[in-house]
Design a protein around this motif. Structure first.
Motif, PDB file in Angstrom:
ATOM      1  N   PHE A  62      45.223  11.288 -48.422  1.00 49.54           N
ATOM      2  CA  PHE A  62      44.392  12.200 -47.612  1.00 49.54           C
ATOM      3  C   PHE A  62      43.169  11.414 -47.135  1.00 49.54           C
ATOM      4  O   PHE A  62      42.228  11.178 -47.884  1.00 49.54           O
ATOM      5  N   ILE A  63      43.214  10.993 -45.878  1.00 45.14           N
ATOM      6  CA  ILE A  63      42.128  10.179 -45.318  1.00 45.14           C
ATOM      7  C   ILE A  63      41.657  10.796 -44.002  1.00 45.14           C
ATOM      8  O   ILE A  63      42.443  10.954 -43.074  1.00 45.14           O
ATOM      9  N   GLY A  64      40.390  11.144 -43.945  1.00 47.15           N
ATOM     10  CA  GLY A  64      39.828  11.720 -42.717  1.00 47.15           C
ATOM     11  C   GLY A  64      40.515  12.998 -42.297  1.00 47.15           C
ATOM     12  O   GLY A  64      40.643  13.278 -41.098  1.00 47.15           O
ATOM     13  N   GLY A  65      40.971  13.759 -43.285  1.00 41.87           N
ATOM     14  CA  GLY A  65      41.629  15.028 -42.987  1.00 41.87           C
ATOM     15  C   GLY A  65      43.070  14.892 -42.539  1.00 41.87           C
ATOM     16  O   GLY A  65      43.695  15.869 -42.123  1.00 41.87           O
ATOM     17  N   LYS A  66      43.622  13.679 -42.634  1.00 44.24           N
ATOM     18  CA  LYS A  66      44.991  13.452 -42.167  1.00 44.24           C
ATOM     19  C   LYS A  66      45.855  12.781 -43.228  1.00 44.24           C
ATOM     20  O   LYS A  66      45.358  12.227 -44.200  1.00 44.24           O
ATOM     21  N   ARG A  67      47.173  12.808 -42.991  1.00 49.83           N
ATOM     22  CA  ARG A  67      48.153  12.135 -43.838  1.00 49.83           C
ATOM     23  C   ARG A  67      48.288  10.687 -43.360  1.00 49.83           C
ATOM     24  O   ARG A  67      48.621  10.427 -42.194  1.00 49.83           O
ATOM     25  N   VAL A  68      48.029   9.740 -44.268  1.00 51.69           N
ATOM     26  CA  VAL A  68      48.190   8.325 -43.959  1.00 51.69           C
ATOM     27  C   VAL A  68      49.000   7.691 -45.081  1.00 51.69           C
ATOM     28  O   VAL A  68      48.648   7.849 -46.255  1.00 51.69           O
ATOM     29  N   GLU A  69      50.087   6.986 -44.734  1.00 52.09           N
ATOM     30  CA  GLU A  69      50.971   6.416 -45.758  1.00 52.09           C
ATOM     31  C   GLU A  69      50.684   4.928 -45.995  1.00 52.09           C
ATOM     32  O   GLU A  69      50.411   4.180 -45.048  1.00 52.09           O
ATOM     33  N   PHE A  70      50.787   4.535 -47.271  1.00 53.15           N
ATOM     34  CA  PHE A  70      50.576   3.150 -47.673  1.00 53.15           C
ATOM     35  C   PHE A  70      51.628   2.755 -48.708  1.00 53.15           C
ATOM     36  O   PHE A  70      52.037   3.589 -49.516  1.00 53.15           O
ATOM     37  N   PRO A  71      52.036   1.466 -48.720  1.00 50.28           N
ATOM     38  CA  PRO A  71      52.890   0.992 -49.824  1.00 50.28           C
ATOM     39  C   PRO A  71      52.068   0.995 -51.106  1.00 50.28           C
ATOM     40  O   PRO A  71      50.832   0.849 -51.071  1.00 50.28           O
ATOM     41  N   VAL A  72      52.725   1.175 -52.251  1.00 49.76           N
ATOM     42  CA  VAL A  72      51.997   1.303 -53.512  1.00 49.76           C
ATOM     43  C   VAL A  72      51.256   0.023 -53.895  1.00 49.76           C
ATOM     44  O   VAL A  72      50.341   0.062 -54.724  1.00 49.76           O
ATOM     45  N   SER A  73      51.609  -1.087 -53.281  1.00 53.17           N
ATOM     46  CA  SER A  73      50.932  -2.358 -53.577  1.00 53.17           C
ATOM     47  C   SER A  73      49.618  -2.502 -52.810  1.00 53.17           C
ATOM     48  O   SER A  73      48.832  -3.407 -53.088  1.00 53.17           O
ATOM     49  N   LYS A  74      49.360  -1.600 -51.865  1.00 54.77           N
ATOM     50  CA  LYS A  74      48.146  -1.714 -51.029  1.00 54.77           C
ATOM     51  C   LYS A  74      47.423  -0.375 -50.896  1.00 54.77           C
ATOM     52  O   LYS A  74      47.011   0.027 -49.807  1.00 54.77           O
ATOM     53  N   LEU A  75      47.256   0.309 -51.989  1.00 59.01           N
ATOM     54  CA  LEU A  75      46.637   1.636 -51.946  1.00 59.01           C
ATOM     55  C   LEU A  75      45.110   1.550 -51.891  1.00 59.01           C
ATOM     56  O   LEU A  75      44.494   0.897 -52.731  1.00 59.01           O
TER      57      LEU A  75
ATOM     58  N   ASN B  22      41.240   3.384 -52.147  1.00 55.83           N
ATOM     59  CA  ASN B  22      40.680   4.339 -53.097  1.00 55.83           C
ATOM     60  C   ASN B  22      40.473   5.694 -52.422  1.00 55.83           C
ATOM     61  O   ASN B  22      39.353   6.109 -52.134  1.00 55.83           O
ATOM     62  N   GLU B  23      41.608   6.370 -52.171  1.00 52.31           N
ATOM     63  CA  GLU B  23      41.597   7.686 -51.525  1.00 52.31           C
ATOM     64  C   GLU B  23      42.563   8.610 -52.263  1.00 52.31           C
ATOM     65  O   GLU B  23      43.480   8.144 -52.948  1.00 52.31           O
ATOM     66  N   PRO B  24      42.396   9.927 -52.131  1.00 54.44           N
ATOM     67  CA  PRO B  24      43.256  10.870 -52.855  1.00 54.44           C
ATOM     68  C   PRO B  24      44.732  10.766 -52.470  1.00 54.44           C
ATOM     69  O   PRO B  24      45.074  10.763 -51.286  1.00 54.44           O
ATOM     70  N   ILE B  25      45.600  10.683 -53.484  1.00 54.47           N
ATOM     71  CA  ILE B  25      47.051  10.677 -53.269  1.00 54.47           C
ATOM     72  C   ILE B  25      47.520  12.127 -53.219  1.00 54.47           C
ATOM     73  O   ILE B  25      47.315  12.885 -54.161  1.00 54.47           O
ATOM     74  N   TYR B  26      48.181  12.510 -52.111  1.00 55.93           N
ATOM     75  CA  TYR B  26      48.581  13.907 -51.927  1.00 55.93           C
ATOM     76  C   TYR B  26      50.091  14.115 -51.811  1.00 55.93           C
ATOM     77  O   TYR B  26      50.549  15.242 -51.817  1.00 55.93           O
ATOM     78  N   ASP B  27      50.866  13.021 -51.682  1.00 55.44           N
ATOM     79  CA  ASP B  27      52.317  13.184 -51.512  1.00 55.44           C
ATOM     80  C   ASP B  27      52.999  11.841 -51.673  1.00 55.44           C
ATOM     81  O   ASP B  27      52.352  10.779 -51.663  1.00 55.44           O
ATOM     82  N   ILE B  28      54.331  11.875 -51.814  1.00 56.04           N
ATOM     83  CA  ILE B  28      55.104  10.626 -51.774  1.00 56.04           C
ATOM     84  C   ILE B  28      55.347  10.263 -50.312  1.00 56.04           C
ATOM     85  O   ILE B  28      55.260  11.110 -49.421  1.00 56.04           O
ATOM     86  N   GLY B  29      55.675   8.989 -50.068  1.00 50.30           N
ATOM     87  CA  GLY B  29      55.831   8.498 -48.706  1.00 50.30           C
ATOM     88  C   GLY B  29      57.257   8.567 -48.169  1.00 50.30           C
ATOM     89  O   GLY B  29      58.199   8.913 -48.895  1.00 50.30           O
ATOM     90  N   THR B  30      57.402   8.215 -46.910  1.00 56.07           N
ATOM     91  CA  THR B  30      58.679   8.314 -46.203  1.00 56.07           C
ATOM     92  C   THR B  30      59.756   7.414 -46.796  1.00 56.07           C
ATOM     93  O   THR B  30      60.914   7.823 -46.944  1.00 56.07           O
ATOM     94  N   GLU B  31      59.396   6.166 -47.131  1.00 55.48           N
ATOM     95  CA  GLU B  31      60.376   5.233 -47.678  1.00 55.48           C
ATOM     96  C   GLU B  31      60.857   5.691 -49.052  1.00 55.48           C
ATOM     97  O   GLU B  31      62.043   5.588 -49.381  1.00 55.48           O
ATOM     98  N   THR B  32      59.941   6.222 -49.839  1.00 59.45           N
ATOM     99  CA  THR B  32      60.303   6.782 -51.142  1.00 59.45           C
ATOM    100  C   THR B  32      61.289   7.930 -50.974  1.00 59.45           C
ATOM    101  O   THR B  32      62.285   8.028 -51.693  1.00 59.45           O
TER     102      THR B  32
END
Length: 407
Positions: free
Chosen positions: A284-297, A299-309
């Motif tokens: 949850f970044i700037g009010g939006k969904r932004v996806e990152f690989p787990v190796s490059k997270l 320091n922002e709130p985790i709200y869901d699993i990503g597309t590749e997962t």
């Protein structure tokens, strides 16, 4: 399958007084006090209607929330809701076992239905004691002599050893209601006939429950894979050595789950390759969904699993012959972050395997989506998760124990 306890079918209920324990605990708006969802009331309406149609005088016992909570309230509204659903008047009695309640029961006629007050208004109800000792509470002693039978339909509370749940069975011929019967048949059948591969999808915020289930099922070999989501996944990511950011670490600490990180590390090593963790996450970044690989997270709130997962998990789910799922994949109440929960539910529903969804939030999401491909959606998250973890449910054990007492 044959059950080792009685059900409604085993009793002649014509003109008999029947105490029936249900779980109609419902979400309540803290501002208006109004019931927000009547799903559980509708669920138990079938059992109540059947008892009434059989000519019983039906006395309903139920609870709403617990002391100290904003939704801890009377059952007056529940009685009105149940009356509408049944198209039959359900009398509300603002008493549990006092003279008002006892007199109301004594005046009942064939087919009448009344709902007694919230049993948790009575402090003895939730005392932790052995089931047989619960039979000696004032509530049981006062109400049992007025009844002929006790029917327990509260599967969602079957993991609790409370007075109204286990006490009456030692005083009255007792059996399971239709909700309890359906739930136990589905779970017994699934657990006794596990077809391989068997996959568990465990998420949500109840990390202790999920770890209990995965350890039990991986240890006994019933689970082939466990797919982690939600807060469960975050803890296993930490256990695997990934940095999920201070914000998310702090959240885990405030929830009291930090000690489970070491446990997660041990389980990942012990069951190498069987416990799957996300490869990417939605933040949850700037009010939006932004996806990152787990190796490059960041320091922002985790709200869901990503597309590749989701892709990887869906592939495992589609190959499963047996599926158990409990807990949402993320903050599914927010539109941008319901993707993980909904996509996994769609994958489960489209899988050819036998599938069971645990109660709580995941069951609510599945019901909201109107999915038809899921074999069984449980009404009780806590009870079903305890069964999956190999734990015995006090209510069920008592029903079994007393089944041979009454002929």
């Amino acid at each position: 399958m044959s059950l080792d306890f009685y059900t409604i079918d085993d009793f002649d209920l014509e003109d008999k007084t029947v105490l029936v324990r249900v779980d109609i605990n419902s979400p309540v708006d803290p501002n208006t006090g109004l019931i927000l969802d009547d799903t559980r009331i509708k669920l138990h309406a079938g059992t109540i209607k059947e008892l009434s149609d059989k000519g019983a005088k039906t006395v309903i016992l139920a609870h709403q929330s617990r002391p100290g909570k904003k939704d801890f309230t009377t059952l007056e509204q529940h009685a009105r809701s149940l009356s509408k659903i049944l198209n039959h008047e359900v009398g509300y009695i603002d008493d549990i076992f006092g003279s008002n309640a006892r007199n109301a029961i004594s005046r009942m006629q064939r087919g009448d239905i009344i709902l007694l007050e919230n049993v948790r208004f009575y402090s003895e109800e939730v005392l932790k004691r052995e089931p047989r000792l619960q039979a000696e509470t004032h509530m049981v002693k006062k109400l049992a002599p007025l009844a002929d039978y006790f029917i327990n339909d509260a599967f969602a509370a079957a993991h609790r050893s409370h007075a109204s749940l286990v006490g009456f069975a030692f005083k009255l011929p007792s059996g399971a209601g239709r909700v309890m019967e359906r739930e136990l048949k589905a779970l017994y059948n699934a657990l006794s006939n596990v077809k391989k591969p068997c996959v568990y999808v465990l998420g949500g915020v109840k990390v202790d429950d999920s770890i209990m289930v995965m350890e039990h099922t991986l240890e006994n070999g019933s689970a082939d894979y466990v797919l982690t989501t939600g807060l469960v996944a975050n803890i296993f990511l930490l256990g695997a050595g990934f940095d999920i950011g201070e914000y998310n670490k702090k959240f885990i600490e405030t929830k009291g789950y930090w000690d489970y990180v070491k446990k997660a590390e041990e389980l990942l090593k012990k069951f190498n390759g069987k416990i799957k963790i996300p490869v990417d996450l939605a933040l949850f970044i700037g009010g939006k969904r932004v996806e990152f690989p787990v190796s490059k997270l960041p320091n922002e709130p985790i709200y869901d699993i990503g597309t590749e997962t989701l892709k990887q998990y869906a592939e495992i789910i589609r190959s499963a012959e047996t599926l158990f799922a409990n807990g949402p994949a993320g903050v599914f109440e927010m539109e941008d972050f319901n993707i993980g929960t909904e996509d996994l539910l769609n994958a489960i529903a489209s899988s050819p395997g036998f599938s069971i969804i645990g109660g709580g939030h995941l069951a609510a999401a599945a019901n909201q989506m109107g999915l038809s491909g899921i074999s069984h959606i449980s009404s009780g998250g806590g009870a079903s998760i305890n069964m999956l973890a190999g734990e015995k449910l006090p209510v069920v054990e008592v029903l079994k124990q007393v089944a041979l007492t009454y002929k």
